[in-house]
Design an enzyme around this catalytic site. Structure first.
Site, PDB file in Angstrom:
ATOM      1  N   ASN A  11       0.869  -1.176   0.000  1.00 62.82           N
ATOM      2  CA  ASN A  11       0.000   0.000   0.000  1.00 62.82           C
ATOM      3  C   ASN A  11       0.908   1.230   0.000  1.00 62.82           C
ATOM      4  O   ASN A  11       1.489   1.576   1.022  1.00 62.82           O
ATOM      5  CB  ASN A  11      -0.890  -0.027   1.260  1.00 62.82           C
ATOM      6  N   LYS A  13       0.119   4.266  -0.362  1.00 61.78           N
ATOM      7  CA  LYS A  13      -0.548   5.450   0.208  1.00 61.78           C
ATOM      8  C   LYS A  13      -0.345   6.677  -0.692  1.00 61.78           C
ATOM      9  O   LYS A  13      -0.271   6.531  -1.905  1.00 61.78           O
ATOM     10  CB  LYS A  13      -0.056   5.697   1.638  1.00 61.78           C
ATOM     11  N   HIS A  97      -9.494   1.147   5.026  1.00 59.44           N
ATOM     12  CA  HIS A  97      -8.213   1.307   5.724  1.00 59.44           C
ATOM     13  C   HIS A  97      -8.424   2.251   6.914  1.00 59.44           C
ATOM     14  O   HIS A  97      -9.229   3.185   6.843  1.00 59.44           O
ATOM     15  CB  HIS A  97      -7.164   1.882   4.755  1.00 59.44           C
ATOM     16  N   GLU A  99      -6.836   4.672   7.921  1.00 62.90           N
ATOM     17  CA  GLU A  99      -6.661   6.100   7.597  1.00 62.90           C
ATOM     18  C   GLU A  99      -7.924   6.647   6.933  1.00 62.90           C
ATOM     19  O   GLU A  99      -8.281   7.814   7.121  1.00 62.90           O
ATOM     20  CB  GLU A  99      -5.414   6.280   6.709  1.00 62.90           C
ATOM     21  N   GLU A 168      -5.271  -5.006  10.876  1.00 60.04           N
ATOM     22  CA  GLU A 168      -4.252  -3.976  11.056  1.00 60.04           C
ATOM     23  C   GLU A 168      -4.482  -3.244  12.379  1.00 60.04           C
ATOM     24  O   GLU A 168      -5.265  -2.276  12.421  1.00 60.04           O
ATOM     25  CB  GLU A 168      -4.307  -2.973   9.911  1.00 60.04           C
ATOM     26  N   GLY A 174       2.622   2.151  10.832  1.00 63.38           N
ATOM     27  CA  GLY A 174       3.569   3.249  10.643  1.00 63.38           C
ATOM     28  C   GLY A 174       4.285   3.673  11.909  1.00 63.38           C
ATOM     29  O   GLY A 174       4.909   4.730  11.953  1.00 63.38           O
ATOM     30  N   SER A 214       3.532  -2.268  10.439  1.00 59.43           N
ATOM     31  CA  SER A 214       4.997  -2.312  10.595  1.00 59.43           C
ATOM     32  C   SER A 214       5.586  -3.684  10.275  1.00 59.43           C
ATOM     33  O   SER A 214       6.526  -4.125  10.920  1.00 59.43           O
ATOM     34  CB  SER A 214       5.414  -1.853  11.992  1.00 59.43           C
TER      35      SER A 214
HETATM   36  C1  PEP Z   1      -0.782   0.109   6.331  1.00 61.17           C
HETATM   37  O1  PEP Z   1      -1.007   1.295   6.423  1.00 61.17           O
HETATM   38  O2  PEP Z   1      -1.572  -0.638   5.718  1.00 61.17           O
HETATM   39  C2  PEP Z   1       0.428  -0.411   6.960  1.00 61.17           C
HETATM   40  C3  PEP Z   1       0.462  -1.660   7.319  1.00 61.17           C
HETATM   41  O3  PEP Z   1       1.474   0.488   7.152  1.00 61.17           O
HETATM   42  P1  PEP Z   1       2.913   0.174   7.783  1.00 61.17           P
HETATM   43  O4  PEP Z   1       3.404  -1.110   7.157  1.00 61.17           O
HETATM   44  O5  PEP Z   1       3.733   1.342   7.418  1.00 61.17           O
HETATM   45  O6  PEP Z   1       2.716   0.020   9.251  1.00 61.17           O
END
Ligand code: PEP
Length: 252
Positions: A11, A13, A97, A99, A168, A174, A214
């Site tokens: 992703n 983003k 998601h 976000e 998630e 992040g 992460s």
């Molecule tokens: C995400 O936003 O889907 C995600 C998993 O981000 P990150 O790997 O940066 O934590």
């Protein structure tokens, strides 16, 4: 034959201009063009879908979008429909998601509309769920996940086989903080039990549940070896071809 093929999606983003996206997609293609053991998906921003699609054309890498509107067309300024994504040869779309839920007010009901619209257009939805740190610390993780999964996937039964769920935990996105493999496995097994309730055990056993938060080359192997972790949704580490490719290799 494994019951569930692993699926690793990047992703990107709101990152990468068209030129940068082409560079990243080309570097991933160099290593994974023929990858058959794992489903590999790249989800660039809308503006780079066409360019990335052209680069990964005729490879086993698939294209995904990061969001869409549920209506097929109409007066929805700034929005993109499922058929527009199909037009650009997208196979997948990330929906709900955290976000989108946090910054754009997406509710489970909205996500549910989008999931149905995606499936109607033969797009495979990657439906994201996960708790905040506050919710986890208050012992509400399961309650929150159950509400999100049931709300986002209501009214689907056999179609659930086409859905990918991404667990998630928001506190891990992040932040560099990853759920331990045990914590993630527990949440994934719980999600599979909810899916059984929404459909039946046979259907729930086929649904792929990705972990996101992460995930990096250093922790991917342990996470991906858990019985109910069927892949990863990768944010930060997907912006670097070497890291992303390494994570995919851990899923093979
Ligand atoms: C995400 O936003 O889907 C995600 C998993 O981000 P990150 O790997 O940066 O934590």
């Amino acid at each position: 034959m494994k019951l569930r093929k692993k699926i690793i999606a990047g992703n990107w983003k709101m990152n990468k201009t068209v030129g940068d996206a082409q560079e990243l997609a080309s570097a991933v293609k160099l290593e994974l063009a023929e990858c058959r053991e794992v489903d590999v998906v790249l989800c660039p921003p809308f503006t780079a879908l066409k360019a990335v699609g052209e680069i990964i054309d005729n490879t086993s890498i698939k294209l995904g979008a990061q969001n869409m509107h549920w209506e097929p067309d109409g007066a929805y300024t700034g929005e993109i429909s499922a058929s527009m994504l199909r037009d650009l040869y997208c196979h997948y779309v990330i929906l709900g998601h955290s976000e989108r839920r946090t910054y754009f007010g997406e509710t489970d009901a909205i996500v549910n509309h989008k999931v149905k619209a995606a499936l109607d257009s033969n797009l495979l939805p990657i439906v994201c769920v996960g708790e905040t740190l506050e919710e986890r610390e208050a012992g509400r993780t399961q309650e929150v996940i159950q509400t999100q999964v049931e709300g986002s996937l209501s009214g689907l039964a056999a179609e659930l086989k086409q859905v990918i769920v991404a667990y998630e935990p928001i506190w891990a996105i992040g932040t560099g903080r990853t759920a331990t493999p045990e914590m993630a496995q527990e949440a994934h097994a719980f999600i599979r039990r909810i899916l059984t309730g929404l459909s039946d055990a046979e259907t729930a056993e086929t649904v792929r549940i990705q972990y996101g938060g992460s995930m990096k080359p250093g922790n991917a192997e342990e996470l991906l070896s858990q019985p109910d972790i069927d892949g990863g949704l990768i944010g930060g580490a997907a912006l670097d071809a070497r890291s992303f490719v390494e994570i995919v290799r851990h899923g093979m």
